[in-house]
Design a protein around this motif. Sequence first.
Motif, PDB file in Angstrom:
ATOM      1  N   LYS A  62       0.805  -1.221   0.000  1.00 54.38           N
ATOM      2  CA  LYS A  62       0.000   0.000   0.000  1.00 54.38           C
ATOM      3  C   LYS A  62       0.840   1.275   0.000  1.00 54.38           C
ATOM      4  N   VAL A  63       1.896   1.296   0.786  1.00 60.39           N
ATOM      5  CA  VAL A  63       2.779   2.461   0.803  1.00 60.39           C
ATOM      6  C   VAL A  63       3.369   2.663  -0.592  1.00 60.39           C
ATOM      7  N   PHE A  96      -2.840   7.402   1.470  1.00 56.85           N
ATOM      8  CA  PHE A  96      -2.086   7.980   2.576  1.00 56.85           C
ATOM      9  C   PHE A  96      -2.998   8.279   3.768  1.00 56.85           C
ATOM     10  N   GLU A  97      -4.211   8.719   3.509  1.00 58.64           N
ATOM     11  CA  GLU A  97      -5.149   9.007   4.599  1.00 58.64           C
ATOM     12  C   GLU A  97      -5.575   7.740   5.329  1.00 58.64           C
ATOM     13  N   GLY A 105       4.267  10.855   3.396  1.00 55.73           N
ATOM     14  CA  GLY A 105       3.549  10.695   2.143  1.00 55.73           C
ATOM     15  C   GLY A 105       2.344  11.602   2.063  1.00 55.73           C
ATOM     16  N   LEU A 106       1.623  11.749   3.157  1.00 60.80           N
ATOM     17  CA  LEU A 106       0.461  12.619   3.183  1.00 60.80           C
ATOM     18  C   LEU A 106       0.867  14.066   2.940  1.00 60.80           C
ATOM     19  N   LEU A 107       1.934  14.516   3.592  1.00 65.20           N
ATOM     20  CA  LEU A 107       2.390  15.874   3.405  1.00 65.20           C
ATOM     21  C   LEU A 107       2.877  16.111   1.977  1.00 65.20           C
ATOM     22  N   GLU A 108       3.581  15.117   1.414  1.00 68.06           N
ATOM     23  CA  GLU A 108       4.070  15.278   0.048  1.00 68.06           C
ATOM     24  C   GLU A 108       2.906  15.342  -0.946  1.00 68.06           C
ATOM     25  N   ALA A 109       1.855  14.555  -0.702  1.00 76.54           N
ATOM     26  CA  ALA A 109       0.709  14.565  -1.612  1.00 76.54           C
ATOM     27  C   ALA A 109       0.031  15.928  -1.622  1.00 76.54           C
TER      28      ALA A 109
END
Length: 110
Positions: A62-63, A96-97, A105-109
């Motif tokens: 998933k990551v 990511f959520e 990953g969430l911040l990069e998205a």
Amino acid sequence: MKRLLPALVCLTLALKEQLGDKRDIARTLYNMAGIHVEQHNLVESLRLYRQTLELREAIDDKVGVGDSLLGIGLVYDARDNYPLALEFFRRALAIFEQGGGGEDGLLEAW
């Protein structure tokens, strides 16, 4: 060094393919895609990111799926195809959520 790096990555890929480790193969292909982005070879980069997406989906990483979707979105963004980039960014963000990419990953998205 810039010319040596792609050759080393290709050698690494060949070794990992011999070992049959799909997670490491996907990681190496992902790194190769990033090299192609830096060289402005977006067609090859997109092909490699899509290949990593297929591998990572097959092994339920998933990551990795989130990272691959993000990479595809970045390529479409660089090609000024904003609607398609947004589609892939949204798919990555959903993963990511759900905890599939961690805070980085969430911040990069976003």
